[in-house]
Design a protein around this motif. Sequence first.
Motif, short mmCIF file in Angstrom:
data_model
loop_
_atom_site.label_atom_id
_atom_site.label_comp_id
_atom_site.label_asym_id
_atom_site.label_seq_id
_atom_site.Cartn_x
_atom_site.Cartn_y
_atom_site.Cartn_z
N LEU A 1 -44.51 26.15 7.71
CA LEU A 1 -44.85 24.78 7.31
C LEU A 1 -43.90 23.77 7.95
O LEU A 1 -44.32 22.71 8.43
N ALA A 2 -42.60 24.10 7.98
CA ALA A 2 -41.63 23.20 8.58
C ALA A 2 -41.83 23.09 10.09
O ALA A 2 -41.66 22.01 10.67
N TYR A 3 -42.21 24.19 10.72
CA TYR A 3 -42.44 24.19 12.17
C TYR A 3 -43.57 23.22 12.52
O TYR A 3 -43.45 22.37 13.43
N ALA A 4 -44.68 23.31 11.80
CA ALA A 4 -45.83 22.45 12.06
C ALA A 4 -45.47 20.98 11.85
O ALA A 4 -45.83 20.10 12.65
N THR A 5 -44.74 20.69 10.79
CA THR A 5 -44.34 19.32 10.49
C THR A 5 -43.42 18.77 11.57
O THR A 5 -43.56 17.61 12.02
N GLY A 6 -42.47 19.58 12.03
CA GLY A 6 -41.55 19.13 13.07
C GLY A 6 -42.24 18.84 14.38
O GLY A 6 -41.92 17.85 15.06
N LEU A 7 -43.20 19.67 14.77
CA LEU A 7 -43.94 19.43 16.01
C LEU A 7 -44.76 18.15 15.93
O LEU A 7 -44.84 17.38 16.90
N ALA A 8 -45.38 17.89 14.77
CA ALA A 8 -46.15 16.67 14.60
C ALA A 8 -45.24 15.44 14.68
O ALA A 8 -45.58 14.43 15.31
N LEU A 9 -44.07 15.52 14.03
CA LEU A 9 -43.13 14.41 14.08
C LEU A 9 -42.61 14.18 15.49
O LEU A 9 -42.43 13.03 15.93
N MET A 10 -42.39 15.25 16.22
CA MET A 10 -41.96 15.16 17.61
C MET A 10 -42.97 14.38 18.46
O MET A 10 -42.61 13.67 19.40
N ALA A 11 -44.24 14.48 18.09
CA ALA A 11 -45.29 13.82 18.86
C ALA A 11 -45.40 12.33 18.58
O ALA A 11 -45.73 11.55 19.46
N VAL A 12 -45.12 11.92 17.35
CA VAL A 12 -45.42 10.54 16.96
C VAL A 12 -44.21 9.62 16.97
O VAL A 12 -44.37 8.40 17.06
#
Length: 407
Positions: free
Chosen positions: A88-99
């Motif tokens: 869950l943390a991995y997915a959230t971090g990748l999304a934040l990295m994008a925006v």
Amino acid sequence: MTVHRSTPTGLSVQQALLCGALIVTMSMGIRHGFGFWLQPIITERGWTRETFSFAMAVQNLAWGVAGPLAGMLADRFGAWRVLIGGGLAYATGLALMAVTSHPLSFTLGAGVLIGVAQSGSTYAVIYGVLGRTVSAEKRSWAFGVAAAAGSFGQFVMIPVETWLISHLGWQGALFLLAGAALLIVPLALGVRERHGPATNAGHQSIGQALREAFGYRSFQLLMLGYFVCGFQVVFIGVHLPSYLKDHGLGLGVSTGALMLIGLFNIFGTYAAGMLGQRFPKRYLLSVIYGARAVAILTFISVPLTPVSVYVFAAVMGFLWLSTVPPTNAVVAQIFGAQHLSMLGGFVFLSHQVGSFLGVWLGGKLYDATGSYDVVWWLAIALGVMAMLANLPVREGPIQRAPSARPA
């Protein structure tokens, strides 16, 4: 191999290996291509290489710092719970990295959050399950299989990530990878230890285990070697594409090089796991670190061509994560499996301190000098140091007083 239904964890060896290998494949595969985001992100955001490099350095440091805690939680409450949180943390971090468009929030997402996620979704947690599931004489082999899976993920994800960036843009590619990281969540249920993670443990407390390990010279030497491993591989993994671009070699050469690293890493990690069952692991580790130093020295000494890049990538790939199976197998051999995830997390913390310095100094010294030469020479010198440090490691089980001896 037959299914072992009476293992202490209640898992079959095949199930533990399959689910654990798939988790490591996903987690390690995604992170291996982060270097391809350096150029598009700094170009669009107007940042320096050091800004991106610092976030990647924080990622590696956060991974290392969170590793012991993730290992403690996995040993105490079950690896599957930690793995779900990591996914869950991995997915959230990748999304934040994008925006995100600010260096601080980028560092928090790409650095802190993804680093913490990796601590709960990679080797230390998976090796704890395997150490309790697989018999002691086959641990080195099992660790090699899991490490080879991570290497396979690196090989597969490199062309996937470059294709995604070119067809979806760097932001769209990150969002898709965030969705892929969520696959870790259902896979975590496949390594749920039905008898509990401590059923085959003795009575050694966490404090006793830590005092024993950090007071033992061989553990200190293993940590020193792992520091060097992190410095070398993360510097190369993040900065090699830009190094090659600076010398006029295109994206195709960089992609091919990282693919070769991933491909040969599969064979190298599996071979290291197999050889660790037959030969002293300290000698195996010394050979690996020494060979890395020779490979890097040769690479920066010969003319830079696509052929020299591919040869270097193949050699380094074979040596890339080949330190992982023997290092963790020695830790299990010395201290047993009860606190393996936690102790593996502390060893890996040393690895990630080296990773932090390797990736950050790569950007820092490049911005200061205009080249990567100083960091290449540091990597060579550290390789020689690690080669010598592993020679006196003692691999036998530690001698404990009767009151501290596990049941």
